[in-house]
Scaffold this motif. Structure first.
Motif, short mmCIF file in Angstrom:
data_model
loop_
_atom_site.label_atom_id
_atom_site.label_comp_id
_atom_site.label_asym_id
_atom_site.label_seq_id
_atom_site.Cartn_x
_atom_site.Cartn_y
_atom_site.Cartn_z
N ALA A 1 44.40 58.17 20.53
CA ALA A 1 45.49 58.06 20.65
C ALA A 1 45.99 56.78 19.63
O ALA A 1 47.25 57.01 18.87
CB ALA A 1 46.52 57.56 21.38
N GLY A 2 45.49 55.90 19.30
CA GLY A 2 45.88 55.19 17.71
C GLY A 2 45.35 53.76 18.44
O GLY A 2 45.27 52.80 17.59
N ALA A 3 44.91 53.65 18.67
CA ALA A 3 44.51 52.03 20.05
C ALA A 3 43.15 51.69 18.82
O ALA A 3 42.09 52.36 19.22
CB ALA A 3 43.80 51.94 20.71
N GLN A 4 43.01 50.61 17.93
CA GLN A 4 41.93 49.84 17.25
C GLN A 4 40.35 49.56 18.45
O GLN A 4 39.87 49.79 18.04
CB GLN A 4 42.56 49.35 16.05
CG GLN A 4 43.21 49.34 15.44
CD GLN A 4 43.22 50.45 14.12
OE1 GLN A 4 41.71 50.99 13.83
NE2 GLN A 4 44.20 51.39 14.31
N LYS A 5 40.39 48.97 19.37
CA LYS A 5 40.09 48.50 19.58
C LYS A 5 40.91 48.44 21.36
O LYS A 5 41.75 47.70 21.51
CB LYS A 5 39.51 46.79 19.23
CG LYS A 5 38.61 46.06 19.63
CD LYS A 5 38.32 45.27 18.93
CE LYS A 5 37.34 44.78 19.62
NZ LYS A 5 37.14 43.05 19.18
N VAL A 6 39.66 48.79 22.20
CA VAL A 6 40.55 48.68 23.49
C VAL A 6 39.34 47.74 24.09
O VAL A 6 38.36 47.53 24.37
CB VAL A 6 40.06 49.58 24.45
CG1 VAL A 6 40.34 49.39 25.59
CG2 VAL A 6 40.72 50.64 23.59
N MET A 7 39.95 46.47 24.98
CA MET A 7 38.74 44.64 25.48
C MET A 7 39.74 45.63 26.92
O MET A 7 40.32 45.84 27.77
CB MET A 7 39.57 43.76 25.39
CG MET A 7 38.99 43.78 24.26
SD MET A 7 39.54 41.67 23.27
CE MET A 7 39.12 40.91 23.90
N LEU A 8 38.36 45.33 27.58
CA LEU A 8 38.25 45.29 29.50
C LEU A 8 38.05 44.05 29.68
O LEU A 8 37.98 42.82 29.30
CB LEU A 8 37.26 45.73 29.70
CG LEU A 8 37.18 46.92 29.97
CD1 LEU A 8 35.59 48.10 30.11
CD2 LEU A 8 38.23 48.03 30.55
N VAL A 9 39.44 43.53 30.60
CA VAL A 9 40.03 42.10 31.28
C VAL A 9 39.46 41.87 32.20
O VAL A 9 39.25 43.13 33.25
CB VAL A 9 41.38 42.37 31.45
CG1 VAL A 9 41.17 40.30 31.76
CG2 VAL A 9 41.87 41.74 29.88
#
Length: 129
Positions: free
Chosen positions: A115-123
């Protein structure tokens, strides 16, 4: 006249000393890079019992796949990313529930990236006992 045999000067065992120092260097390099084994009681992801709240800019996903952002329900990953500015799409923080199946988490991160997210970080929270 007596001749004394000239004694050879004692050679220092520098090669042996260099070999020992080299072996010690290799030993400490290897020993320093080995990671400690994880404690069997360690649970790396813990979100149900967090003290406090999720970060305000994080997307929260529950075990049933429900998504919320700042307390408001989200329909899906595409609509969530579409509601963000270009700057906010650079890094998306995701707080998964511990009971969330891994397949669901992987599918959600894939959808966020599509969908366009550059980077996904898990918290996550490291819960050391």
């Amino acid at each position: 006249m007596r001749r004394f045999a000239k004694s050879k000067p004692q050679r220092e065992p520098t090669i042996a000393l260099i070999n020992i120092v080299f072996l010690m260097l290799v030993f400490f390099m290897v020993a320093g890079t080995l990671a400690q084994p994880l404690d069997p009681d360690l649970k790396l992801v813990e979100t149900r019992a967090l003290e406090g709240q999720a970060p305000p800019d994080a997307l929260v996903i529950y075990p049933d796949g429900r998504l919320t952002y700042q307390g408001a329900a989200q329909v899906d990953a595409a609509s969530y990313v579409a509601s963000l500015s270009d700057e906010d799409r650079e890094i998306i923080r995701l707080v998964p529930d511990r009971a969330l199946p891994a397949e669901t988490l992987v599918a959600l991160t894939r959808d966020l990236r599509a969908a366009g997210a550059q980077k996904v970080m898990l918290v996550t929270q490291r819960a050391l006992q």
